[in-house]
Every structure is written in structure tokens, then in C-alpha cells.
Scaffold this active site. Sequence first.
Site, PDB file in Angstrom:
ATOM      1  N   GLY A 114      42.847   3.973  49.856  1.00 18.11           N
ATOM      2  CA  GLY A 114      42.577   3.537  48.789  1.00 18.11           C
ATOM      3  C   GLY A 114      41.174   4.866  48.283  1.00 18.11           C
ATOM      4  O   GLY A 114      41.213   5.178  49.708  1.00 18.11           O
ATOM      5  N   CYS A 115      40.542   4.831  47.628  1.00 17.21           N
ATOM      6  CA  CYS A 115      39.775   6.163  47.081  1.00 17.21           C
ATOM      7  C   CYS A 115      38.614   5.323  48.130  1.00 17.21           C
ATOM      8  O   CYS A 115      38.417   6.671  48.203  1.00 17.21           O
ATOM      9  CB  CYS A 115      39.570   5.741  46.032  1.00 17.21           C
ATOM     10  SG  CYS A 115      38.535   4.808  44.696  1.00 17.21           S
ATOM     11  N   HIS A 116      37.696   5.280  48.004  1.00 18.40           N
ATOM     12  CA  HIS A 116      36.676   5.219  49.136  1.00 18.40           C
ATOM     13  C   HIS A 116      37.398   5.226  50.143  1.00 18.40           C
ATOM     14  O   HIS A 116      36.533   6.157  51.045  1.00 18.40           O
ATOM     15  CB  HIS A 116      35.638   4.321  48.888  1.00 18.40           C
ATOM     16  CG  HIS A 116      35.686   3.416  47.321  1.00 18.40           C
ATOM     17  ND1 HIS A 116      34.337   4.316  46.951  1.00 18.40           N
ATOM     18  CD2 HIS A 116      35.999   2.856  46.175  1.00 18.40           C
ATOM     19  CE1 HIS A 116      34.181   3.756  45.756  1.00 18.40           C
ATOM     20  NE2 HIS A 116      35.034   3.243  45.012  1.00 18.40           N
TER      21      HIS A 116
END
Length: 317
Positions: A114-116
Site C-alpha cells: 500500500g502507498c502509506h
Amino acid sequence: MKHKVFIDGQEGTTGLQIYEELSGRQDIEVLRIDSARRKDKDERSHYLNEADIVFLCLPDSAAKESVELVRNPKTRIINSSSAFRTDQRWVYGIPELKGHREAIRSASRLSVPGCHATGFILMVRPLIEAGILQRDYPLTCYSITGYSGAGRSGIEEYENESFAASKQLHVPRHYALQHQHKHLPEMALYSGLEFEPLFTPIKANYAQGIAMSIPLLSRILPQDSTAADVHEVLAEYYESERFVKVMPYDSEAYLDEGHFKITECNNTNRLEIFVFGHKDKIHIISRYDNLGKGASGAAIQNMNLMLGFDEGYGLEN
């Protein structure tokens, strides 16, 4: 010989990015499903089983359905949804973590982080491995992110005619305040933490780019480590990496009159880590493109490794 690639979810934000980045490559044949039949299970099954590599750029439930449709043992899957990210039968695609590259090269099922989670894990994992940060540390973090991280719905929310009339969209907005963000399980698992961090994401009025921030207090670290110690560990861990760079310590020269510049890594696959500190206060920040290293760039980097190419082929550093 060209490798056949199918993007299941070709019309979403990540799918479109992957298509654009692969469409000019001579070694890749991108299989295109008729838009009118993209939800036809039989038609999707045909393309899923014809491809050498399948990118799943779908909601979790649809991604799980697509995996069930794959019957060809030679089809390798790269999943960009949060489905399967903590499934130990799937390889987790951060090549820069020690030992991950070899697993990625041989993977038949791989999940893109995931990006975060990407920036968080890349900052925390080396510190835990070095013993600077304890596994049960009560970690907090927050991120500032562009609205494209919310996908097509987020883009449409900010880029439509009603935007000017909406006062709420012009200011940063905290969200996921019930602390059930879908990235939390992978953030804990792959960083090495025993407990999920207290994570607050903040969406702001710009298109893309993330700054993930982690504050630490040296007085409750096991070795009373300083910000300089943290920087040294991170710099050594990533010293030979192409896409992850640890910037000079306490990098005032990289600020804009004291302000952090979030979007400097946009349109690249680069992630930069900064360490700032004063006395017992330590602040680590990573910046990167949520559509690059946080999504399509990471997906293509993993694909390159799986197909035996140079992992940076076609990616902007």
C-alpha cells in the site's frame, strides 16, 4: 519474445498508470479487453489465463474473484489491492528490504505494498533489525497525501465543477479516524512491530505525492539513540539502493525556507528518507509519489524482477 501482460482493472488509476508505462516497451505485449466486456467473467478468464503476468488493479473482492479464475500455472499475478498483502503464501513486493529480491524474482503470486505502508515500512524495518527501535514501541505516524491516492473517486471529487464551491476541499482533511485503515495490518507485519501503529492519514488539495512522518523519542528507545544514530542505520541499510535514498542528516539545504517539499519525487519511482532531530526528539520523513513508488512504479519494478529484467527498466529514478 514478448511477454504478455494483462491489466485486470485497466480503467482505474493504477491500471491506467501501468498501461501508460508499459505501452511503449518493445518487450511487452499488453493484452486489452473490450471495455464493454471488462466485467464479463468468461472474457476476463480468457485474458487472465493467456497472460504471462497479470496486474490486478481492482477492489479486494474483485481481486479475489480474479485469482480464482486463473487456471494457467504459468500465469504470475501482481496484486495492487490490499487483498493478500498479509497472506504468507504471497510475496510482499518491497525489493529494498533484505532478502526480498530473491523471493520476488521467483514469485508466482506477489502483492504490491500500500502507498502509506511503503514509506512507513522502509523507515521502521531497518531500525527494528538494528535494535534501535523495540518491536513493542508505541509508534505513531501520520501522512500528508495528494487526493489521487483515493483513486478515481478521489480525483473526481477534487477535479469537478463543484470544487470551487466546497470550502471543505480547499483545506487538508484527516480521515480514517476510527483507526481501521486497510494498510495497518501490513504496516505492522512487514515492519516487524508487534502492534499496529497509531496512524493518521491526511488528504490535501494537490494531486499526488506523500510525506510519511514518524516521530520518535530517544529517551524511550532501548539504546537512548540519537537522531544521528537513526540516520546512520538507515543510510547504511540503503546505501546501495537505486530507488531508496537517505538524504544528508538534518537536511536544511533540502527545505524551502524551513518548509518540507512533499512533491519533489513526483513522476519518479524514487523514495527519499530524511532524519531531523533536536535533543531527544527524532523525526523521520519519507517522501515519494503515491502513483509511482507507492503504486504503479512499484508494480513495474516487481514485474521487471519477476521477468528477469533490470529492475529499473522503464522507470524514472
